[in-house]
Design a protein around this motif. Structure first.
Motif, mmCIF file in Angstrom:
data_model
loop_
_atom_site.group_PDB
_atom_site.id
_atom_site.type_symbol
_atom_site.label_atom_id
_atom_site.label_comp_id
_atom_site.label_asym_id
_atom_site.label_seq_id
_atom_site.Cartn_x
_atom_site.Cartn_y
_atom_site.Cartn_z
ATOM 1 N N THR A 38 -14.664 2.707 1.570
ATOM 2 C CA THR A 38 -15.005 2.424 0.175
ATOM 3 C C THR A 38 -15.193 0.921 0.043
ATOM 4 O OG1 THR A 38 -13.676 4.287 -0.633
ATOM 5 C CG2 THR A 38 -14.254 2.579 -2.235
ATOM 6 N N VAL A 39 -16.349 0.509 -0.502
ATOM 7 C CA VAL A 39 -16.623 -0.913 -0.689
ATOM 8 C C VAL A 39 -17.291 -1.109 -2.040
ATOM 9 C CG1 VAL A 39 -17.723 -2.980 0.244
ATOM 10 C CG2 VAL A 39 -17.002 -1.160 1.803
ATOM 11 N N ASN A 40 -16.779 -2.044 -2.839
ATOM 12 C CA ASN A 40 -17.403 -2.366 -4.119
ATOM 13 C C ASN A 40 -18.846 -2.808 -3.902
ATOM 14 O OD1 ASN A 40 -18.035 -4.667 -6.290
ATOM 15 N ND2 ASN A 40 -16.627 -3.196 -7.205
ATOM 16 N N ALA A 41 -19.725 -2.469 -4.829
ATOM 17 C CA ALA A 41 -21.156 -2.750 -4.683
ATOM 18 C C ALA A 41 -21.465 -4.233 -4.565
ATOM 19 C CB ALA A 41 -21.917 -2.161 -5.871
ATOM 20 N N ASN A 42 -20.554 -5.098 -5.028
ATOM 21 C CA ASN A 42 -20.802 -6.538 -5.009
ATOM 22 C C ASN A 42 -20.001 -7.276 -3.942
ATOM 23 O OD1 ASN A 42 -22.576 -6.389 -7.315
ATOM 24 N ND2 ASN A 42 -20.734 -6.047 -8.556
ATOM 25 N N VAL A 43 -19.548 -6.513 -2.944
ATOM 26 C CA VAL A 43 -18.689 -7.062 -1.888
ATOM 27 C C VAL A 43 -19.188 -6.600 -0.520
ATOM 28 C CG1 VAL A 43 -16.353 -6.960 -0.929
ATOM 29 C CG2 VAL A 43 -16.665 -7.195 -3.389
ATOM 30 N N ASN A 91 -24.090 -14.442 -5.704
ATOM 31 C CA ASN A 91 -23.923 -14.539 -7.165
ATOM 32 C C ASN A 91 -22.690 -13.812 -7.697
ATOM 33 O OD1 ASN A 91 -26.325 -16.083 -7.463
ATOM 34 N ND2 ASN A 91 -27.530 -14.195 -7.414
ATOM 35 N N PHE A 92 -21.725 -13.548 -6.821
ATOM 36 C CA PHE A 92 -20.487 -12.912 -7.278
ATOM 37 C C PHE A 92 -19.269 -13.628 -6.694
ATOM 38 C CE2 PHE A 92 -23.542 -9.573 -8.011
ATOM 39 C CZ PHE A 92 -23.117 -9.025 -9.207
ATOM 40 N N ASN A 93 -18.164 -13.564 -7.423
ATOM 41 C CA ASN A 93 -16.841 -13.988 -6.968
ATOM 42 C C ASN A 93 -15.907 -12.793 -7.092
ATOM 43 O OD1 ASN A 93 -17.843 -16.661 -6.896
ATOM 44 N ND2 ASN A 93 -17.129 -17.069 -8.977
ATOM 45 N N PHE A 94 -14.783 -12.834 -6.398
ATOM 46 C CA PHE A 94 -13.751 -11.836 -6.668
ATOM 47 C C PHE A 94 -12.370 -12.455 -6.509
ATOM 48 C CE2 PHE A 94 -14.744 -10.856 -2.115
ATOM 49 C CZ PHE A 94 -13.490 -11.039 -1.548
ATOM 50 N N VAL A 95 -11.394 -11.779 -7.088
ATOM 51 C CA VAL A 95 -9.994 -12.176 -6.983
ATOM 52 C C VAL A 95 -9.202 -10.980 -6.470
ATOM 53 C CG1 VAL A 95 -7.929 -12.943 -8.224
ATOM 54 C CG2 VAL A 95 -10.174 -13.848 -8.865
ATOM 55 N N ILE A 96 -8.411 -11.183 -5.427
ATOM 56 C CA ILE A 96 -7.560 -10.118 -4.891
ATOM 57 C C ILE A 96 -6.223 -10.133 -5.634
ATOM 58 C CG2 ILE A 96 -6.339 -9.245 -2.858
ATOM 59 C CD1 ILE A 96 -8.541 -10.492 -1.143
ATOM 60 N N LEU A 149 -0.773 -10.676 -6.816
ATOM 61 C CA LEU A 149 -1.495 -11.743 -6.126
ATOM 62 C C LEU A 149 -2.589 -12.345 -7.014
ATOM 63 C CD1 LEU A 149 -2.006 -9.969 -2.674
ATOM 64 C CD2 LEU A 149 -0.108 -11.451 -3.377
ATOM 65 N N ASN A 150 -3.013 -13.531 -6.665
ATOM 66 C CA ASN A 150 -4.145 -14.182 -7.325
ATOM 67 C C ASN A 150 -4.874 -15.011 -6.265
ATOM 68 O OD1 ASN A 150 -5.949 -15.200 -9.221
ATOM 69 N ND2 ASN A 150 -4.569 -16.858 -9.825
ATOM 70 N N ILE A 151 -5.674 -14.311 -5.453
ATOM 71 C CA ILE A 151 -6.383 -14.955 -4.340
ATOM 72 C C ILE A 151 -7.873 -14.979 -4.682
ATOM 73 C CG2 ILE A 151 -6.857 -14.919 -1.877
ATOM 74 C CD1 ILE A 151 -4.346 -13.196 -1.519
ATOM 75 N N PRO A 152 -8.394 -16.114 -5.154
ATOM 76 C CA PRO A 152 -9.818 -16.178 -5.525
ATOM 77 C C PRO A 152 -10.705 -16.421 -4.311
ATOM 78 C CG PRO A 152 -8.740 -18.253 -6.044
ATOM 79 C CD PRO A 152 -7.669 -17.354 -5.487
ATOM 80 N N ILE A 153 -11.735 -15.619 -4.186
ATOM 81 C CA ILE A 153 -12.741 -15.786 -3.130
ATOM 82 C C ILE A 153 -14.088 -15.977 -3.815
ATOM 83 C CG2 ILE A 153 -13.745 -14.830 -1.034
ATOM 84 C CD1 ILE A 153 -10.730 -15.359 -0.862
ATOM 85 N N ASN A 154 -14.638 -17.167 -3.673
ATOM 86 C CA ASN A 154 -15.859 -17.514 -4.390
ATOM 87 C C ASN A 154 -17.111 -17.218 -3.590
ATOM 88 O OD1 ASN A 154 -14.425 -18.516 -6.643
ATOM 89 N ND2 ASN A 154 -14.083 -20.454 -5.582
ATOM 90 N N ASN A 155 -18.227 -17.200 -4.285
ATOM 91 C CA ASN A 155 -19.523 -16.985 -3.664
ATOM 92 C C ASN A 155 -19.686 -17.926 -2.465
ATOM 93 O OD1 ASN A 155 -22.173 -16.101 -3.330
ATOM 94 N ND2 ASN A 155 -22.994 -17.616 -4.742
ATOM 95 N N GLY A 156 -19.990 -17.368 -1.298
ATOM 96 C CA GLY A 156 -20.142 -18.175 -0.093
ATOM 97 C C GLY A 156 -18.899 -18.241 0.770
ATOM 98 N N THR A 187 -16.441 -10.740 -10.588
ATOM 99 C CA THR A 187 -17.200 -11.344 -11.695
ATOM 100 C C THR A 187 -18.509 -11.917 -11.169
ATOM 101 O OG1 THR A 187 -16.016 -13.438 -11.403
ATOM 102 C CG2 THR A 187 -15.169 -11.923 -13.082
ATOM 103 N N SER A 188 -19.495 -11.941 -12.050
ATOM 104 C CA SER A 188 -20.796 -12.511 -11.714
ATOM 105 C C SER A 188 -20.793 -14.000 -11.997
ATOM 106 C CB SER A 188 -21.892 -11.826 -12.528
ATOM 107 O OG SER A 188 -23.120 -12.507 -12.373
ATOM 108 N N THR A 189 -21.400 -14.774 -11.106
ATOM 109 C CA THR A 189 -21.505 -16.219 -11.332
ATOM 110 C C THR A 189 -22.684 -16.555 -12.227
ATOM 111 O OG1 THR A 189 -22.888 -16.513 -9.360
ATOM 112 C CG2 THR A 189 -20.502 -16.721 -9.083
ATOM 113 N N SER A 190 -23.537 -15.584 -12.524
ATOM 114 C CA SER A 190 -24.742 -15.864 -13.299
ATOM 115 C C SER A 190 -24.713 -15.300 -14.711
ATOM 116 C CB SER A 190 -25.970 -15.300 -12.570
ATOM 117 O OG SER A 190 -25.838 -13.908 -12.367
ATOM 118 N N THR A 191 -23.667 -14.558 -15.076
ATOM 119 C CA THR A 191 -23.622 -13.885 -16.374
ATOM 120 C C THR A 191 -23.736 -14.858 -17.535
ATOM 121 O OG1 THR A 191 -22.277 -12.103 -15.483
ATOM 122 C CG2 THR A 191 -22.284 -12.371 -17.871
#
Length: 207
Positions: A38-43, A91-96, A149-156, A187-191
């Motif tokens: 299972t993988v999120n569509a933006n990951v 164009n997406f970021n996520f937080v674990i 947890l609050n582990i931010p992983i940014n675009n790139g 979250t989207s970086t372009s919203t």
């Protein structure tokens, strides 16, 4: 016009909040292969691999998940681990927010200690250890988790997540894991920029 801008701002806030709802970022069941099931569509999720300390041994997959032997019997060995990777798509970021997995040692009466760590570097430098509610694998399957947890992983960026096993009672002891799940928010970086462009295109300006 001011009211229109206010309404548009509320819409944008609701949109961003909606995109930030808690989701499963990726899950590896590991019963048949090393691929994320299972993988999120933006990951993007990488296949599970093992470190050089145990990867010389052929893994098996089954009802208890993936299973390797060759774990260090004494002190911690940085080459004895399972690893997965996760990265946001363009164009997406996520937080674990939480990580969980089931584990078992397949030899009766044996224990193997575990450490869960992450890094944003492929060489695993500047790694961070996480607190598990259960850090010892035993011969009865149980689930370990790291929550709050609050582990931010940014675009790139890419996160490298490792489960280390050590202090096995014998070289032939096996550590099996399954149902590795990473939950968090995307979250989207372009919203916001797209919403702003839309507002100005429609002639909505602040007075």
């Amino acid at each position: 016009k001011s009211f229109g801008l206010f309404a548009l701002s509320i819409f944008a806030l609701v949109l961003v909040m909606g995109m930030g709802s808690a989701v499963t970022l990726a899950e590896w069941t590991l019963n048949t292969d090393a691929v994320a099931t299972t993988v999120n569509a933006n990951v993007n999720a990488g296949n599970l691999i093992a470190g050089s300390g145990v990867s010389a041994v052929t893994p098996t997959f089954g009802t208890n998940g993936v299973n390797y032997t060759g774990w260090e019997t004494n002190t911690f060995n940085a080459n004895d681990y399972y690893q997965v990777t996760l990265a946001p798509k363009s164009n997406f970021n996520f937080v674990i927010n939480s990580i969980s997995f089931a584990h078992i040692t397949t030899n009766a009466g044996t224990n193997i200690n575990m450490v869960l760590s992450w890094s944003k570097n492929s060489d695993f430098s500047s790694a961070t250890n996480l607190t598990l509610n259960d850090s010892v694998a035993e011969d009865v399957q149980s689930t370990s988790s790291a929550t709050g947890l609050n582990i931010p992983i940014n675009n790139g960026e890419t996160i490298f997540l490792r489960i280390f096993g050590f202090a096995a009672e014998a070289v032939g002891d096996t550590l099996a894991i399954e149902n590795l799940v990473l939950d968090g928010t995307v979250t989207s970086t372009s919203t916001l920029s797209e919403t702003s462009i839309c507002a100005f295109d429609n002639g909505v300006t602040a007075n």
